[in-house]
Design a protein around this motif. Sequence first.
Motif, PDB file in Angstrom:
ATOM      1  N   LEU A   1       0.886  -1.327   0.046  1.00 34.28           N
ATOM      2  CA  LEU A   1      -0.006   0.032  -0.081  1.00 34.28           C
ATOM      3  C   LEU A   1       0.813   1.393  -0.050  1.00 34.28           C
ATOM      4  O   LEU A   1       0.588   2.095  -0.677  1.00 34.28           O
ATOM      5  N   TYR A   2       1.669   1.279   0.840  1.00 38.05           N
ATOM      6  CA  TYR A   2       2.878   2.500   1.067  1.00 38.05           C
ATOM      7  C   TYR A   2       3.451   2.565  -0.319  1.00 38.05           C
ATOM      8  O   TYR A   2       3.648   3.786  -0.655  1.00 38.05           O
ATOM      9  N   TYR A   3       4.079   1.661  -0.810  1.00 42.48           N
ATOM     10  CA  TYR A   3       4.660   1.934  -2.229  1.00 42.48           C
ATOM     11  C   TYR A   3       3.632   2.217  -3.387  1.00 42.48           C
ATOM     12  O   TYR A   3       4.058   2.696  -4.540  1.00 42.48           O
ATOM     13  N   MET A   4       2.651   1.712  -3.314  1.00 41.00           N
ATOM     14  CA  MET A   4       1.585   2.092  -4.252  1.00 41.00           C
ATOM     15  C   MET A   4       1.282   3.541  -4.126  1.00 41.00           C
ATOM     16  O   MET A   4       1.287   4.318  -5.200  1.00 41.00           O
ATOM     17  N   ALA A   5       1.218   4.228  -2.998  1.00 40.78           N
ATOM     18  CA  ALA A   5       1.292   5.659  -2.894  1.00 40.78           C
ATOM     19  C   ALA A   5       2.414   6.399  -3.576  1.00 40.78           C
ATOM     20  O   ALA A   5       2.465   7.159  -4.102  1.00 40.78           O
ATOM     21  N   ASN A   6       3.743   5.560  -3.203  1.00 39.41           N
ATOM     22  CA  ASN A   6       4.956   5.976  -3.805  1.00 39.41           C
ATOM     23  C   ASN A   6       5.072   6.172  -5.409  1.00 39.41           C
ATOM     24  O   ASN A   6       5.422   7.197  -5.886  1.00 39.41           O
ATOM     25  N   ALA A   7       4.431   5.075  -6.004  1.00 45.75           N
ATOM     26  CA  ALA A   7       4.041   5.033  -7.336  1.00 45.75           C
ATOM     27  C   ALA A   7       3.222   6.056  -7.786  1.00 45.75           C
ATOM     28  O   ALA A   7       3.517   6.781  -8.956  1.00 45.75           O
ATOM     29  N   GLY A   8       2.127   6.236  -7.081  1.00 47.79           N
ATOM     30  CA  GLY A   8       1.331   7.204  -7.373  1.00 47.79           C
ATOM     31  C   GLY A   8       2.014   8.744  -7.690  1.00 47.79           C
ATOM     32  O   GLY A   8       1.548   9.625  -8.246  1.00 47.79           O
ATOM     33  N   GLY A   9       2.779   8.991  -6.644  1.00 47.24           N
ATOM     34  CA  GLY A   9       3.607  10.194  -6.621  1.00 47.24           C
ATOM     35  C   GLY A   9       4.374  10.338  -7.886  1.00 47.24           C
ATOM     36  O   GLY A   9       4.607  11.378  -8.329  1.00 47.24           O
ATOM     37  N   ARG A  10       4.984   9.163  -7.970  1.00 52.71           N
ATOM     38  CA  ARG A  10       5.968   9.221  -9.458  1.00 52.71           C
ATOM     39  C   ARG A  10       5.124   9.564 -10.501  1.00 52.71           C
ATOM     40  O   ARG A  10       5.681  10.120 -11.076  1.00 52.71           O
ATOM     41  N   LEU A  11       3.951   8.814 -10.616  1.00 52.49           N
ATOM     42  CA  LEU A  11       3.025   9.011 -11.730  1.00 52.49           C
ATOM     43  C   LEU A  11       2.658  10.674 -11.883  1.00 52.49           C
ATOM     44  O   LEU A  11       2.959  11.393 -13.059  1.00 52.49           O
ATOM     45  N   ALA A  12       2.252  11.183 -11.005  1.00 52.97           N
ATOM     46  CA  ALA A  12       1.856  12.688 -10.911  1.00 52.97           C
ATOM     47  C   ALA A  12       3.124  13.580 -11.300  1.00 52.97           C
ATOM     48  O   ALA A  12       2.887  14.487 -11.991  1.00 52.97           O
TER      49      ALA A  12
END
Length: 421
Positions: free
Chosen positions: A357-368
Motif C-alpha cells: 500500500l505504501y509503495y502504491m502511494a509512492n508510485a502514485g506520486g511518481r506518476l503525478a
Amino acid sequence: MSSARTSQSSVRNYAVVTLAYWADTLADGAIRTLVLFYFYNLGYSAWQVASLFLLYEFFGIVTNLLGGYLGARFGLKSTLFLGLGTQLAALAMLGAMPAAGLTVVWVMASQALSGIAKDMTKMSSKSAVKLVAGDGEGRLYKWVAVLTGSKNALKGVGFFLGGLLLSLIGFQASVWTLFGVVAAALVAAAVLMKGGLGAANKKAKFSHLFSNQRSINLLSLARLFLFGARDVWFVVALPVFLRGVLGWPFWQAGGFLALWVIGYGFVQASAPALMRGGRENSSGSGPDGRTALWLAIVLAVVPATIALCLRQGGDASLVIVSGLILFGVVFALNSAVHSYLILSYADHDKVAMNVGLYYMANAGGRLAGTVLSGWLYEVGLRQGERGGMILCLLASSVLVAVTVGLSLALPRRTLLREAAS
C-alpha cells in the motif's frame, strides 16, 4: 538448533533477494536513461518524452497494490522471480524490435512491464527486511537505511551506465547488455535461494491491502506528495534542461543524474549515523512523525530558493548543481525516515500488504510527478528557456508543503507506544 538453521536460511535468502534487487535496480536506471535520451535526441518534446513513462508509473501503482497481496498469499520468493522474469520480457521487447519499429506505443508497453518488474522486486526485498530484522527499532532502522540507500546508489550507477552505453554502443546493444545482467541475477537467485522467504498466508484477502491503521494511511499519502515533489523536476525537466538548455552531452547529463542519485543513496544509507544514530526523539529510539515533519519543512524551502535564484539570473549550472545537491541530502533523510516508519507501523503478519500500500502511494506520486514534469516544463518555456525548470521547482515546493501538512498528523513516539500497549 533448528531455529538457528532457520534464521541462517532466512538471512541467506534475504541476501540473495537483495542482490537480485540490486541487479534489477541497475538495469532499471539504465533503461530509463536510455529511453529518455534516445527519444529526446530524436526530437521528442519534454511532454512526449514524459508520456513514454506514464504506463511505467501507472503499473507501478497496480503492481504495488497487487504485489503486496501476492507476496502475502504466495510468499516473497514467488514475487521476486515474477519481477525478474517480467524485466527480461521488457528488455526483450526493446532489444528485438528494429530501431524503426520503436514507436511510442511499443516503448510505453515495454516500460509498463519494466515498472511491474521494478516494483515487484522492490516489494519483495523491502518486505524481507521486516522478516529478517524483526521488530527491534535500532536494527530495523539501520537495515532499512542500508537497503534503501544502496538501491538508490545503484540506480544512480544505472543512470550513468545508460548514458555511457548509449554513447558507446548504441541503443539496441545496450538493451541486450542489460538483459544479460538481469538474466544472470535470475539464474543466481534460482540456484542460491533455499526454501522460501516468508510464510505464504492462503487466508490473505485482497481487502486487507487497505490498512485500517491511520498512521499507515497518513504516511502513505505523505509519501505520495513527497515523491511527486521530487519527480516533478527530476524525471523529465532536469535531464531535458541539462541537455537542451545547458547543452551537456549524454554522458555528462547522465553522469550528473547518476552522481545525484548515488549521493542520495549514500545519505539514505548513512541516515541513522547522520541523525545522531537514529535518536531523534526524547525516548532515544528510532525517528518518529516529528522527525519527518521537520525534514519536510526544511525540504519545502529548497526548490523555491533554487527557482528564485534561476529567476534572478544566477549562473544556471552552479544554481542547479549546488541547489539540487542540497535538495538531495534533505530529501534522502526524509525518505529514509519514511521507509523506517512504514515498517515500524506495519503489522508483522501483514508486512507485505502494508508495504505494498505504501509503495502504491509512492508510485502514485511518481506518476503525478512525471505527468507534471513534462507538462509544466512545456508551459514554463513560454516565459523563456529557464521558465520550464523554474515552474517545475515551484510545483515541487508546493507538493512538499502538502507533505508538511500531512506529517503534522503522524504519530509521535508516545502514541506508538500507547498503541502497542
